[in-house]
Design a protein around this motif. Sequence first.
Motif, PDB file in Angstrom:
ATOM      1  N   GLY A 110       0.788  -1.219   0.000  1.00  0.00           N
ATOM      2  CA  GLY A 110       0.000   0.000   0.000  1.00  0.00           C
ATOM      3  C   GLY A 110       0.820   1.269   0.000  1.00  0.00           C
ATOM      4  O   GLY A 110       0.263   2.370  -0.005  1.00  0.00           O
ATOM      5  N   MET A 111       2.153   1.136  -0.005  1.00  0.00           N
ATOM      6  CA  MET A 111       2.989   2.338  -0.086  1.00  0.00           C
ATOM      7  C   MET A 111       2.880   3.020  -1.447  1.00  0.00           C
ATOM      8  O   MET A 111       3.478   4.073  -1.655  1.00  0.00           O
ATOM      9  CB  MET A 111       4.445   2.000   0.218  1.00  0.00           C
ATOM     10  CG  MET A 111       4.688   1.658   1.680  1.00  0.00           C
ATOM     11  SD  MET A 111       6.445   1.512   2.093  1.00  0.00           S
ATOM     12  CE  MET A 111       6.926   0.123   1.068  1.00  0.00           C
ATOM     13  N   CYS A 112       2.116   2.398  -2.375  1.00  0.00           N
ATOM     14  CA  CYS A 112       1.819   3.112  -3.622  1.00  0.00           C
ATOM     15  C   CYS A 112       1.062   4.407  -3.311  1.00  0.00           C
ATOM     16  O   CYS A 112       1.098   5.366  -4.094  1.00  0.00           O
ATOM     17  CB  CYS A 112       1.009   2.233  -4.570  1.00  0.00           C
ATOM     18  SG  CYS A 112      -0.512   1.565  -3.867  1.00  0.00           S
ATOM     19  N   ASN A 135       0.623  -1.821   4.502  1.00  0.00           N
ATOM     20  CA  ASN A 135       1.681  -2.822   4.618  1.00  0.00           C
ATOM     21  C   ASN A 135       1.677  -3.792   3.440  1.00  0.00           C
ATOM     22  O   ASN A 135       0.710  -3.871   2.679  1.00  0.00           O
ATOM     23  CB  ASN A 135       1.582  -3.575   5.948  1.00  0.00           C
ATOM     24  CG  ASN A 135       0.383  -4.495   5.999  1.00  0.00           C
ATOM     25  OD1 ASN A 135       0.357  -5.553   5.388  1.00  0.00           O
ATOM     26  ND2 ASN A 135      -0.638  -4.091   6.749  1.00  0.00           N
ATOM     27  N   CYS A 136       2.763  -4.547   3.299  1.00  0.00           N
ATOM     28  CA  CYS A 136       2.924  -5.412   2.124  1.00  0.00           C
ATOM     29  C   CYS A 136       1.953  -6.589   2.132  1.00  0.00           C
ATOM     30  O   CYS A 136       1.734  -7.223   1.098  1.00  0.00           O
ATOM     31  CB  CYS A 136       4.358  -5.916   2.013  1.00  0.00           C
ATOM     32  SG  CYS A 136       4.850  -7.121   3.259  1.00  0.00           S
ATOM     33  N   ALA A 137       1.341  -6.894   3.281  1.00  0.00           N
ATOM     34  CA  ALA A 137       0.411  -8.027   3.373  1.00  0.00           C
ATOM     35  C   ALA A 137      -1.039  -7.616   3.156  1.00  0.00           C
ATOM     36  O   ALA A 137      -1.918  -8.481   3.155  1.00  0.00           O
ATOM     37  CB  ALA A 137       0.538  -8.694   4.745  1.00  0.00           C
ATOM     38  N   ALA A 138      -1.310  -6.338   2.945  1.00  0.00           N
ATOM     39  CA  ALA A 138      -2.695  -5.881   2.869  1.00  0.00           C
ATOM     40  C   ALA A 138      -3.470  -6.577   1.759  1.00  0.00           C
ATOM     41  O   ALA A 138      -4.613  -7.000   1.946  1.00  0.00           O
ATOM     42  CB  ALA A 138      -2.734  -4.369   2.667  1.00  0.00           C
ATOM     43  N   HIS A 139      -2.838  -6.725   0.581  1.00  0.00           N
ATOM     44  CA  HIS A 139      -3.555  -7.359  -0.535  1.00  0.00           C
ATOM     45  C   HIS A 139      -3.847  -8.819  -0.247  1.00  0.00           C
ATOM     46  O   HIS A 139      -4.904  -9.335  -0.618  1.00  0.00           O
ATOM     47  CB  HIS A 139      -2.752  -7.214  -1.832  1.00  0.00           C
ATOM     48  CG  HIS A 139      -1.558  -8.106  -1.917  1.00  0.00           C
ATOM     49  ND1 HIS A 139      -0.381  -7.852  -1.235  1.00  0.00           N
ATOM     50  CD2 HIS A 139      -1.369  -9.277  -2.570  1.00  0.00           C
ATOM     51  CE1 HIS A 139       0.490  -8.816  -1.486  1.00  0.00           C
ATOM     52  NE2 HIS A 139      -0.080  -9.686  -2.289  1.00  0.00           N
TER      53      HIS A 139
END
Length: 396
Positions: A110-112, A135-139
Motif C-alpha cells: 500500500g505504499m503506492c 503494509n505489504c500483506a494488505a492485498h
Amino acid sequence: MNIFVTGLGCISPLGFNLKENLAQLRAEQDGLVRSEYLESRYKSEKFYGEVKMDTSSLLDRINVSCKKGLTRTDALAFVAFDEAINHAGLTKTEVESHDTAFISASTVGGMCLTDELYRDANLNTETSEYSGSYNCAAHTLRITKEYKIKGITNTINTACSSSANAIMLGLKLIRSGRVKRAIVGGADSLAKYTVNGFNALQILSDKKCTPFDSERDGLNLGEGAAYIVLEAEEACLSKEKYARLLGAGNTNDAFHTSSMSDTADGVTACIRQALQDGGMAENDIDYINAHGTGTQNNDQVELTGFSNVFKSIPPFSSTKSYTGHTLGAAGSLEAIYSILSIKHNEIYPSLRVSNAIAGFDVSPVAGYTNDITINTVLSNSYGFGGNCTSLLFGKV
C-alpha cells in the motif's frame, strides 16, 4: 512427487490477462511508456512499465464485496488472482479448503499511496480509509477475506525475489503434505516511494532498458500481478496441465544491501540448488528466463553465475525488456512467461540488444524464436541484499 501448474493469471504492462500478455510477447512489443497515472516529478522523464488503466477503472474491473480502502496494488492482485483460479477451474469449495494455501508477495504494498501514508503517519488528517492498507500483506488479507480462504496464507517480502520465493514456499508446502494445492505469486504497483528510491540509487534509465547490452545504463520500473496455481498430482488427475514445477533454489550472498557479489556466489549457488532439487544436470536446461534488470552490476554478475554453472550457457533472455522491473511481481510474472515458453516451445527475446557484454562470449536471444523444443526452463529472480532464487520448470 509431481507438482503441476494448472492455472495462470496475470496483469502487466503487456495486457490485462494471459492472452494479451502472450500476444505482446510474440509480437516483440514492449509496454514501456512515459507514465500517465503515476504521481511523480519523474513521470515524464523516465520510461515505466505501466498498466494502461487508472486505479479507479482497475477497481471497476474487480467484483468484490467492499472496495473501500483498496489500493492499486490490491486491484492488480485481485485481477490476476481471479484469472488464475478460473484458469485452473478451482471450485469455491477448493479455494476455501484447508488443503489450499495462498502465498503472495509484495514489496510496495500500500505504499503506492505514498502521500496518503505520509499524511496518516504524521496525523495531518483524520484517519483515512487507507490506514489499514499500507503494509505489504494488505492485498493478501483482502483476497483471503474476499475468497474465504481458510488454508495456510503468508506474504513474502524479499525485495525483487519475493514472488519467486512465494512459488518456492508453495512447492515446499505441497511436497511436505501440508496442502494439496497452492495459489502463489505476487503484486506490486508503481509508486512515488520506489521511483524516488531507485532514482536515488542512480539505476533508473532515461531510455527503454537494454538488459545484457554492453551500453546498458539502468532499469525501468514496472507494475503488475501474477499468480500460478500449483497442484499435487492426485489433486489434478483430469485437469489440463501447463508445466511441472521441478525444483527451486534460494541463497543469500549478503554482499551488499543493493548489489550482488562480483563473483556471483549467490547466483551460482541458487542455480545449482535448483538443478539438484529438480534432479537435473546443467546440460538439461533448454532456456533461461534471466533476472536481467539492465543495470551494470546485475547483468554482469548474472552472466558470471551462468559461466560458473554451465559449460555451455543455454539460450537466455530478459523479459524485463518488455515489462520493466515489476519488483515483487517479477518472479511470478516471469515464471508465467517461462511456462508459456515450455507450453508453446518458444522464446521471447531480450529487446534492443546491440552489443554483447565484454568478457563473455554470449548474447541473449535477440528475436522471437519458435523453432525450438523447450523441455526445461530456469527462471531467475534476485533481490536486494543478495537474496537469489531460481525456479526450475519442466514440460508435462
